[in-house]
Design a protein around this motif. Structure first.
Motif, PDB file in Angstrom:
ATOM      1  N   THR A 139      -1.973 -39.090  12.139  1.00 30.12           N
ATOM      2  CA  THR A 139      -1.498 -37.986  12.966  1.00 30.12           C
ATOM      3  C   THR A 139      -2.234 -36.703  12.602  1.00 30.12           C
ATOM      4  O   THR A 139      -2.359 -36.372  11.418  1.00 30.12           O
ATOM      5  N   ASP A 186      -2.209 -30.516  17.085  1.00 30.49           N
ATOM      6  CA  ASP A 186      -1.180 -30.993  16.166  1.00 30.49           C
ATOM      7  C   ASP A 186      -0.346 -32.094  16.828  1.00 30.49           C
ATOM      8  O   ASP A 186       0.112 -31.949  17.970  1.00 30.49           O
ATOM      9  N   GLY A 187      -0.158 -33.192  16.108  1.00 31.83           N
ATOM     10  CA  GLY A 187       0.656 -34.287  16.613  1.00 31.83           C
ATOM     11  C   GLY A 187      -0.110 -35.383  17.322  1.00 31.83           C
ATOM     12  O   GLY A 187       0.435 -36.465  17.560  1.00 31.83           O
ATOM     13  N   ARG A 245      -3.202 -32.786  12.135  1.00 27.27           N
ATOM     14  CA  ARG A 245      -2.716 -31.428  11.878  1.00 27.27           C
ATOM     15  C   ARG A 245      -3.932 -30.524  11.756  1.00 27.27           C
ATOM     16  O   ARG A 245      -4.854 -30.818  10.984  1.00 27.27           O
ATOM     17  N   VAL A 246      -3.959 -29.427  12.507  1.00 30.18           N
ATOM     18  CA  VAL A 246      -5.096 -28.511  12.481  1.00 30.18           C
ATOM     19  C   VAL A 246      -4.915 -27.545  11.317  1.00 30.18           C
ATOM     20  O   VAL A 246      -3.863 -26.915  11.171  1.00 30.18           O
ATOM     21  N   GLU A 278      -5.839 -34.011   8.478  1.00 31.61           N
ATOM     22  CA  GLU A 278      -5.956 -32.557   8.596  1.00 31.61           C
ATOM     23  C   GLU A 278      -7.403 -32.212   8.958  1.00 31.61           C
ATOM     24  O   GLU A 278      -8.339 -32.636   8.259  1.00 31.61           O
ATOM     25  N   ARG A 284      -1.631 -38.568   7.499  1.00 28.29           N
ATOM     26  CA  ARG A 284      -1.829 -37.264   8.125  1.00 28.29           C
ATOM     27  C   ARG A 284      -3.303 -36.879   8.020  1.00 28.29           C
ATOM     28  O   ARG A 284      -3.855 -36.830   6.916  1.00 28.29           O
TER      29      ARG A 284
END
Length: 684
Positions: A614, A598-599, A616-617, A585, A583
């Motif tokens: 992937t 996001d995504g 995520r903000v 960020e 993830r």
């Protein structure tokens, strides 16, 4: 129904919680918190609860393995131990004992985990690792300032008028301090959180200060400047109990508040307010680990220490510069466990530089690596260099419970006992001073063995079996011997489950410091004894626009690598599908600049490597900041340490994991397939 036992969490963590473990049919069926524990009081985190899944996992290693023609085959313990001992003896006879490297970390707080040192000292002394990936720069910094790294007792926070959480992700890594913060806020204490990332701890704060990563020392300088301008410093403490403050004043004259605002992104008004908070004693400061993982990491902690000292918050109830609490570990007889006098040769490398040193070592070269309590191919910085270094060794032996990234590249994998499968005593030098007893509750699966059994069998084969001719109980009594005069024995621990060690709840209250001068040292004589300057200085991160503008132009974003919420470093990743994706960020400005939402899939990269994950903000993160949690396995996308540098901190004792610039781009599915293939190729 099963039977419930009081025990301890073994994880290398701030809190070292008391646990209640239910066993039924020889299997752990439930892990809960122990409500009777004076500090943790029945509350435990997800990492602790996951110990049930970890000990019962189908993926546990159950038999010794040897690699043959690139594949692991099951072998007997006798064959594994004979092979390893034979190789160790051959290397020692040809090159001396330092041809063996002991690569380790601190995955477990058990006292008997130190018996690996006993083994290697009796072998003659191997190439060993010093410093710390985790907190080494900060510990060394506080030793320069105070003479040691001591913290206030957890309950002393009740005396604090103001509480500053500086770079510590309390809600994720120190949950019982988080509970005390909630209580302190309710009684009217002011909570200040200083952090580049806005999280649960920041949400409860009265004041949240969003600071640019790596610039915490500059904020401390700004607060000091305002403290002096307003005449709010504790002049009596400075004059009677410190040395070197004139050097601090001289440095502060060379930097302006406008420059500090520019570097930190924090306003002068905020610095002024912090100066007033620090002068309105008692103000407690709880320092985190991330901000000392930079090339300027030691200097950063020392500037914050200096602010705490100059404002008069040292040695008073409700104050303190709370980082580590080495009072705890000082009570055990480590020398009795480790036998340092048996060492006849030694070579020491820092944990950060182990890969680089392995590749250039020739006097002697490293012929064997033995890995315990660690997963260096996931946790040591500059992963690609670590892979190359481990591939260069003739033999790699890994003590493990799962087929980690490191175990996968080994020649021999030895299955070891897990939590609740061996008796030990647990404590942590990080938060509270209770020592906890952990009984053996279940048997290890298959042929897995406790570390102590393995060391004992290898010692017999190498000719020093007498050094291990003791029971676990006898070894534990050795370690606890200094506490007998305080009435703390193994028998008492077994009966009471946990006992408070006789530590000072308010360190330095007598104003007697462990520095050579006996005073708090703004200019460190310990540093000068080690050949360093010892004065506080103005110092930027190694990877920054100020230090390396060309690098910053190519890689404009700062990467953080914080601890995962549900795993202690890399330990729980194979047990939780929700963890098994990388993830990424990103702060809102990066998302807008790069067209990320996001995504989305994205690639983060620099000159050391790249990682796909992937997006995520992040909410309210400092501009230009990216975070990827550390500990990920190669099977699930790869560790963030493919990106991090392996430099040493300014005082030589810590890592620079957060001193890392990167770039990011949106990533297409066809490119992702190529990236996975590339990762698998580099792993093999």
């Amino acid at each position: 129904m099963g039977t419930t036992h009081v025990t301890s969490c073994p994880l290398n963590c701030w809190d070292v919680c008391g646990l209640k473990v239910t066993v039924d049919g020889g299997k752990v069926v439930r892990v809960d918190g122990d409500e009777q524990h004076p500090i943790t009081k029945g509350t435990i985190c997800g990492r602790g609860r996951m110990l049930k899944e970890r000990v019962n996992a189908n993926g546990r290693l159950r038999y010794p393995l040897k690699k043959a023609n690139g594949r692991f085959v099951r072998i007997s313990w006798e064959e594994a131990l004979d092979d390893i001992a034979e190789n160790m003896q051959r290397l020692k006879d040809r090159f001396g004992p330092t041809a063996v490297l002991h690569s380790h970390d601190y995955a477990n707080n058990g006292l008997l985990k130190h018996l690996d040192e006993r083994f290697f000292n009796c072998y003659g002394g191997v190439t060993e690792l010093v410093g710390s990936l985790c907190w080494g720069a900060g510990i060394e910094a506080q030793k320069w300032d105070f003479g040691n790294a001591y913290s206030h007792a957890p309950e002393d926070i009740d005396n604090s008028r103001h509480i500053v959480i500086w770079g510590r992700n309390v809600a994720r890594t120190n949950i019982h301090l988080f509970e005390r913060l909630l209580a302190a806020k309710k009684r009217g204490a002011t909570i200040v959180v200083i952090d580049p990332l806005f999280g649960p701890t920041a949400r409860i704060a009265d004041h949240y200060i969003c600071i640019k990563p790596g610039t915490d020392a500059f904020l401390a300088m700004g607060v000091m400047k305002e403290l002096l301008r307003l005449g709010l410093e504790d002049r009596a403490f400075i004059e009677h109990h410190t040395v070197g403050f004139a050097d601090v004043e001289q440095v502060l004259q060379t930097i302006s508040l406008a420059e500090i605002e520019q570097y930190t992104g924090v306003s002068r008004h905020t610095a002024t307010e912090l100066a007033r908070i620090y002068s309105d004693r008692p103000t407690a400061t709880y320092l985190g680990l991330g901000m000392q993982r930079y090339a300027n990491g030691g200097n950063t902690i020392r500037w914050i220490d200096a602010l705490v000292a100059a404002s008069g918050n040292v040695g008073i109830p409700g104050g303190g510069a709370n980082f580590g609490n080495l009072q705890v570990s000082e009570w055990f007889d480590r020398a009795a466990l480790t036998l340092p006098e048996r060492k006849t040769a030694s070579r020491a490398w820092t944990m950060m530089k182990q890969a680089e040193e392995m590749l250039r070592a020739n006097d002697p070269p490293i012929g064997m690596v033995i890995v315990t309590c660690g997963n260096p191919l996931a946790q040591v910085p500059n992963t690609n260099l670590v892979k190359k270094a481990f591939a260069s060794a003739e033999t790699v032996v890994v003590f493990e419970q799962f087929m980690t990234d490191t175990a996968a590249v080994a020649d021999y994998v030895l299955p070891v006992a897990a939590s609740f499968e061996e008796e030990d005593v647990y404590c942590s030098s990080m938060y509270h001073a209770y020592v906890n007893y952990g009984p053996k509750l279940v048997e290890p699966p298959g042929e897995a063995k406790p570390d102590l059994w393995i060391w004992t069998e290898l010692a017999k084969r190498l000719g020093f079996g007498e050094a291990f001719a003791y029971t676990r109980e006898q070894f534990l009594n050795m370690a606890l011997r200094p506490l007998e005069r305080h009435g703390i024995t193994l028998e008492r621990l077994r009966a009471e489950h946990r006992v408070l060690l006789p530590v000072e709840p308010v360190p330095w209250r007598h104003r007697r410091f462990q520095t050579p001068s006996g005073k708090y040292e703004f200019t460190s004589s310990i540093a000068r004894q080690k050949g360093m300057d010892g004065r506080l200085t103005i110092m930027h991160p190694a990877e920054s626009a100020e230090t390396n503008p060309l690098l910053a132009a190519k890689y404009p974003y700062r990467l953080l690598t914080i601890h995962p919420l549900r795993s202690n470093h890399s330990q729980h990743y194979p047990l939780l599908p929700a963890l098994q994706t990388v993830r990424i960020e990103v702060s809102a400005d990066i998302a807008a600049e790069k067209g990320l939402a996001d995504g989305d899939r994205a690639r983060v990269y620099n000159g050391r490597g790249s990682l796909v994950g992937t997006v995520r903000v992040l909410e309210r993160a400092h501009p230009g900041t990216i975070n990827i949690d550390e500990g990920q396995w190669g099977a699930f996308g790869g560790p963030v340490n493919v990106l991090t540098p392996d430099l040493e901190s300014d005082n030589g004792c810590g890592s620079t994991l957060y001193d890392c610039l990167v770039n990011i781009e949106k990533w297409a599915p066809r490119e992702e397939g190529r990236a996975v293939a590339d990762w698998q190729t580099t792993l093999t």
